[in-house]
Design an enzyme around this catalytic site. Structure first.
Site, mmCIF file in Angstrom:
data_model
loop_
_atom_site.group_PDB
_atom_site.id
_atom_site.type_symbol
_atom_site.label_atom_id
_atom_site.label_comp_id
_atom_site.label_asym_id
_atom_site.label_seq_id
_atom_site.Cartn_x
_atom_site.Cartn_y
_atom_site.Cartn_z
ATOM 1 C CG ASN A 224 -7.226 -2.720 -5.982
ATOM 2 O OD1 ASN A 224 -6.313 -3.488 -5.715
ATOM 3 N ND2 ASN A 224 -7.542 -1.700 -5.186
ATOM 4 C CG ASP B 128 -2.057 0.945 1.151
ATOM 5 O OD1 ASP B 128 -2.271 1.516 0.063
ATOM 6 O OD2 ASP B 128 -2.746 1.138 2.162
HETATM 7 C C1 FPP Z 1 -1.643 0.131 -3.299
HETATM 8 O O1 FPP Z 1 -1.191 1.440 -3.477
HETATM 9 C C2 FPP Z 1 -1.115 -0.767 -4.301
HETATM 10 C C3 FPP Z 1 -1.869 -1.437 -5.211
HETATM 11 C C4 FPP Z 1 -3.331 -1.282 -5.333
HETATM 12 C C5 FPP Z 1 -1.308 -2.352 -6.190
HETATM 13 C C6 FPP Z 1 -0.035 -3.049 -5.830
HETATM 14 C C7 FPP Z 1 0.719 -3.196 -7.078
HETATM 15 C C8 FPP Z 1 2.055 -3.178 -7.211
HETATM 16 C C9 FPP Z 1 2.953 -3.122 -6.055
HETATM 17 C C10 FPP Z 1 2.731 -3.211 -8.536
HETATM 18 C C11 FPP Z 1 2.521 -4.388 -9.407
HETATM 19 C C12 FPP Z 1 2.371 -5.707 -8.758
HETATM 20 C C13 FPP Z 1 2.999 -6.835 -9.122
HETATM 21 C C14 FPP Z 1 2.695 -8.126 -8.437
HETATM 22 C C15 FPP Z 1 3.999 -6.853 -10.175
HETATM 23 P P1 FPP Z 1 -2.283 2.582 -3.633
HETATM 24 O O2 FPP Z 1 -2.399 2.899 -5.079
HETATM 25 O O3 FPP Z 1 -3.561 2.169 -2.982
HETATM 26 O O4 FPP Z 1 -1.602 3.730 -2.868
HETATM 27 P P2 FPP Z 1 -2.340 4.954 -2.137
HETATM 28 O O5 FPP Z 1 -3.148 4.357 -1.014
HETATM 29 O O6 FPP Z 1 -1.207 5.776 -1.654
HETATM 30 O O7 FPP Z 1 -3.177 5.636 -3.169
#
Ligand code: FPP
Length: 242
Positions: free
Chosen positions: A74, A26
């Site tokens: 998501n 996250d």
């Molecule tokens: C949360 O950050 C992250 C995600 C929803 C996706 C996780 C994906 C990756 C780490 C990259 C690709 C994955 C793989 C397995 C190659 P957020 O966007 O919710 O952050 P925020 O809360 O700060 O907006």
């Protein structure tokens, strides 16, 4: 005093490692926004941490690692962001597959792959087939995954098999989860300051220890992983006993 990575690593008792670690990745969006960058660059940096942490966990001797990469919720994000995450996943799987294979890591998917494009489904299937004989760390990618959906799915599977109420036990239930055959989560890490499960592995988290940190996922280096393991090893786990 700032400790270097080896000093932190040396403090870990490799005979008492958590068997199964889950990470709720996250903070990618905030990492980018704080730098005045578009959110996709946060996800790209987050993908690089996936590469680092998978290598680090497997080198350390962790046997099961589950990464929450895309939740059933998501899909609500803007179309461009979802497409960006899918292409990062494709890049990760296609560009890193041989490295993952050589590290003796076995790839698994928790979640419903049918909602993904053919490209993504094919890449994931290829990755699972290529690594299926590996017997080092199991890397579970939680994709289009939701803990409540997984529990409902297990109920349906049990009914479809004609299992009677008397025959249903925790063991039967676990055998019908995506994580069948794998231990429950010993440790769940969540970066970025949020302190909630967000529909992650609800059944398997029954006795998990939680590790929360304000560090954002794109800043979650090997050192941060070691710190979480060290804190876990300092906890007293009683599983309801005294
Ligand atoms: C949360 O950050 C992250 C995600 C929803 C996706 C996780 C994906 C990756 C780490 C990259 C690709 C994955 C793989 C397995 C190659 P957020 O966007 O919710 O952050 P925020 O809360 O700060 O907006």
């Amino acid at each position: 005093m700032v400790m270097n990575m080896n000093e932190l690593q040396n403090r870990i008792d490799i005979n008492r490692l958590p068997l199964h670690v889950g990470i709720i990745m996250d903070g990618n969006g905030r990492w980018a926004t704080r730098r005045g960058l578009p959110r996709p660059l946060g996800h790209r940096e987050g993908m690089l941490r996936v590469v680092d942490i998978v290598r680090c966990a497997s080198d350390l001797g962790i046997k099961h690692l589950t990464l929450y990469a895309f939740s059933t919720e998501n899909w609500k994000r803007p179309k461009e962001e979802v497409e960006g995450l899918m292409s990062l996943l494709l890049v990760y799987i296609s560009k890193r597959l041989e490295e993952i294979y050589k590290n003796n890591v076995k790839i698994n998917v928790f979640g419903n792959m049918n909602d993904f494009s053919d490209n993504v489904q094919n890449a994931l299937t290829r990755a699972m087939e290529r690594t299926q004989e590996n017997d080092g760390m199991v890397l579970n990618l939680a994709l289009n995954y939701g803990g409540q959906q997984e529990i409902v799915r297990a109920c349906k599977k049990i009914v479809e098999q004609g299992i009677s109420a008397d025959e249903i036990s925790s063991k039967v239930f676990k055998d019908n989860l995506y994580s069948q055959g794998q231990p429950d989560l010993d440790l769940i890490m969540r970066p970025s300051g949020e302190q909630r499960l967000s529909n992650f592995m609800l059944f398997q988290a029954a006795y998990s220890e939680f590790y929360f940190t304000d560090v954002l996922w794109p800043d979650f280096t090997e050192d941060e992983f070691y710190k979480a393991i060290i804190e876990y090893q300092g906890r007293s786990r009683r599983f309801g006993g005294v």
